[in-house]
Scaffold this active site. Sequence first.
Site, PDB file in Angstrom:
ATOM      1  N   ASP A  47      -6.244   3.756  -8.454  1.00  0.00           N
ATOM      2  CA  ASP A  47      -7.460   4.123  -7.735  1.00  0.00           C
ATOM      3  C   ASP A  47      -7.886   5.530  -8.117  1.00  0.00           C
ATOM      4  OD1 ASP A  47      -9.530   4.657  -6.091  1.00  0.00           O
ATOM      5  OD2 ASP A  47      -8.497   4.277  -4.204  1.00  0.00           O
ATOM      6  N   ASP A  80      -0.915  -1.610  -4.316  1.00  0.00           N
ATOM      7  CA  ASP A  80      -2.268  -1.299  -3.825  1.00  0.00           C
ATOM      8  C   ASP A  80      -2.490   0.225  -3.911  1.00  0.00           C
ATOM      9  OD1 ASP A  80      -4.670  -1.824  -2.498  1.00  0.00           O
ATOM     10  OD2 ASP A  80      -3.768  -1.910  -0.499  1.00  0.00           O
ATOM     11  N   HIS A  81      -3.689   0.656  -4.245  1.00  0.00           N
ATOM     12  CA  HIS A  81      -4.091   2.073  -4.233  1.00  0.00           C
ATOM     13  C   HIS A  81      -3.059   3.073  -4.770  1.00  0.00           C
ATOM     14  CE1 HIS A  81      -7.879   1.497  -2.167  1.00  0.00           C
ATOM     15  NE2 HIS A  81      -7.272   0.718  -1.299  1.00  0.00           N
ATOM     16  N   HIS A 112     -12.308  -4.848  -1.280  1.00  0.00           N
ATOM     17  CA  HIS A 112     -11.365  -4.180  -0.370  1.00  0.00           C
ATOM     18  C   HIS A 112     -11.961  -4.218   1.034  1.00  0.00           C
ATOM     19  CE1 HIS A 112      -8.244  -1.945  -2.811  1.00  0.00           C
ATOM     20  NE2 HIS A 112      -8.900  -2.668  -3.706  1.00  0.00           N
ATOM     21  N   HIS A 139     -11.849  -0.007   4.944  1.00  0.00           N
ATOM     22  CA  HIS A 139     -10.541  -0.419   5.463  1.00  0.00           C
ATOM     23  C   HIS A 139     -10.490  -0.258   6.988  1.00  0.00           C
ATOM     24  CE1 HIS A 139      -9.133   0.952   1.253  1.00  0.00           C
ATOM     25  NE2 HIS A 139      -9.168  -0.358   1.251  1.00  0.00           N
ATOM     26  N   SER A 178       0.844  -1.204   0.000  1.00  0.00           N
ATOM     27  CA  SER A 178       0.000   0.000   0.000  1.00  0.00           C
ATOM     28  C   SER A 178       0.877   1.250   0.000  1.00  0.00           C
ATOM     29  CB  SER A 178      -0.866   0.014   1.255  1.00  0.00           C
ATOM     30  OG  SER A 178      -0.024   0.216   2.382  1.00  0.00           O
TER      31      SER A 178
HETATM   32  O1  LIG Z   1      -8.402  -3.273   1.702  1.00  0.00           O
HETATM   33  C1  LIG Z   1      -7.362  -3.215   2.340  1.00  0.00           C
HETATM   34  C2  LIG Z   1      -7.292  -3.814   3.682  1.00  0.00           C
HETATM   35  O2  LIG Z   1      -8.577  -4.131   4.225  1.00  0.00           O
HETATM   36  P1  LIG Z   1      -8.737  -4.449   5.775  1.00  0.00           P
HETATM   37  O3  LIG Z   1      -8.427  -3.203   6.534  1.00  0.00           O
HETATM   38  O4  LIG Z   1      -7.817  -5.553   6.089  1.00  0.00           O
HETATM   39  O5  LIG Z   1     -10.160  -4.871   5.935  1.00  0.00           O
HETATM   40  C3  LIG Z   1      -6.123  -2.582   1.736  1.00  0.00           C
HETATM   41  O6  LIG Z   1      -6.383  -2.374   0.373  1.00  0.00           O
HETATM   42  C4  LIG Z   1      -5.707  -1.203   2.284  1.00  0.00           C
HETATM   43  O7  LIG Z   1      -5.177  -0.459   1.255  1.00  0.00           O
HETATM   44  C5  LIG Z   1      -4.618  -1.241   3.259  1.00  0.00           C
HETATM   45  O8  LIG Z   1      -5.019  -1.895   4.424  1.00  0.00           O
HETATM   46  C6  LIG Z   1      -4.169   0.168   3.648  1.00  0.00           C
HETATM   47  O9  LIG Z   1      -2.997   0.043   4.278  1.00  0.00           O
HETATM   48  P2  LIG Z   1      -2.108   1.274   4.735  1.00  0.00           P
HETATM   49  O10 LIG Z   1      -2.174   2.337   3.676  1.00  0.00           O
HETATM   50  O11 LIG Z   1      -2.618   1.658   6.069  1.00  0.00           O
HETATM   51  O12 LIG Z   1      -0.756   0.649   4.789  1.00  0.00           O
END
Ligand SMILES: O=C(COP(=O)(O)O)[C@@H](O)[C@H](O)[C@H](O)COP(=O)(O)O
Length: 354
Positions: free
Chosen positions: A105, A83-84, A232, A198, A50
């Site tokens: 994203d 991710d993102h 997500h 999240h 991420s």
């Molecule tokens: O969907 C996600 C996680 O879901 P969750 O919180 O485990 O239900 C990830 O795509 C998020 O992007 C990630 O958890 C974000 O992480 P940080 O930016 O805090 O590292």
Amino acid sequence: MPLVSMRQLLDHAAENGYGLPAFNVNNLEQIQAIMEAAAETNSPVIMQGSAGARKYAGEPYLRHLIEAAIETHPDIPIVMHQDHGASPAICIQSMRSGFSSVMMDGSLQEDAKTPASFEYNARVSKHVVDIAHAIGVSVEGELGCLGSLETGMGEKEDGHGAEGALSHDQLLTDPNEAAEFVKATGVDALAIAIGTSHGAYKFTRPPTGAVLRIDRIKEIHARIPNTHLVMHGSSSVPQDWLKIINQYGGTMGETYGVPVEEIVEGIKHGVRKINIDTDLRMASTGAIRKYLAENTKDFDPRKYFAAARKAMKEICVARYTAFGCAGQASKIKPMSLERMAERYKKGELNAIVK
Ligand SMILES: O=C(COP(=O)(O)O)[C@@H](O)[C@H](O)[C@H](O)COP(=O)(O)O
């Protein structure tokens, strides 16, 4: 087995009716936990970095740790997914440094906070798809804003996510728009908003169908049958770990996640990638709190990190098994990214839109 594209794994999952957890990674122990679980269950792997992870560990550390996993487990197909990505520039940078899959994203503007227009989202996502597919890299897009259907609020956490109140329409992906978006962009996978968010604080009570709209998955899948749906914010927020965290000095409030059986229902209707971060954070925190409370003389971090790794591995084994990935890794014949690029060029992977 080399690094593979996410499209290859998600196509295999669709053909064989299973889903893949995509675990967020930030450090060595998380990566080892995921890989030990994958090796034990013969599961293919998606690891994702991420924006927060890139800030915490630095992109080169993340990449080399994942490369170490590839070297250590040559028999397991592994996707390195970004991710993102908040802009095309971030995605292009990740591709340059070797990620085999990226998420553009465009549901939010480049500040990663302000909801973006459909036109902006489609434009930046298509831009990334054109570049990525030319080199065989897969692209995940997002349509709709993650947030709570219980409170109507966005889910800003750690600097990412919409701030403040959002309309019901923004919080729920529209099937017609999803079809239009996929037609305009050609993304391989689409993250959809159905009431998940999240972090640990998703639902104040076990979710019902009114706040976790699994029914919406079926409607979207019917319109874009070969674009893989992504959930997500799909940690289940394990109540046993919540209890342990609080028993050993934590002060987390009452909260509930996405039940595993609801995810399994989603998998039956086109969900192929399930993002999980919070569950591993909670297992790790609970295990470390417990270890340190019970071993007050210890000062060797390897001891409590080992306890955290074991706890995270157990969650990974449970998710690989529940989502149906167990036993699939050895059935996958890896395709190079060059071969994937040829397939995109020939139109073999074009989106079907109904
Ligand atoms: O969907 C996600 C996680 O879901 P969750 O919180 O485990 O239900 C990830 O795509 C998020 O992007 C990630 O958890 C974000 O992480 P940080 O930016 O805090 O590292």
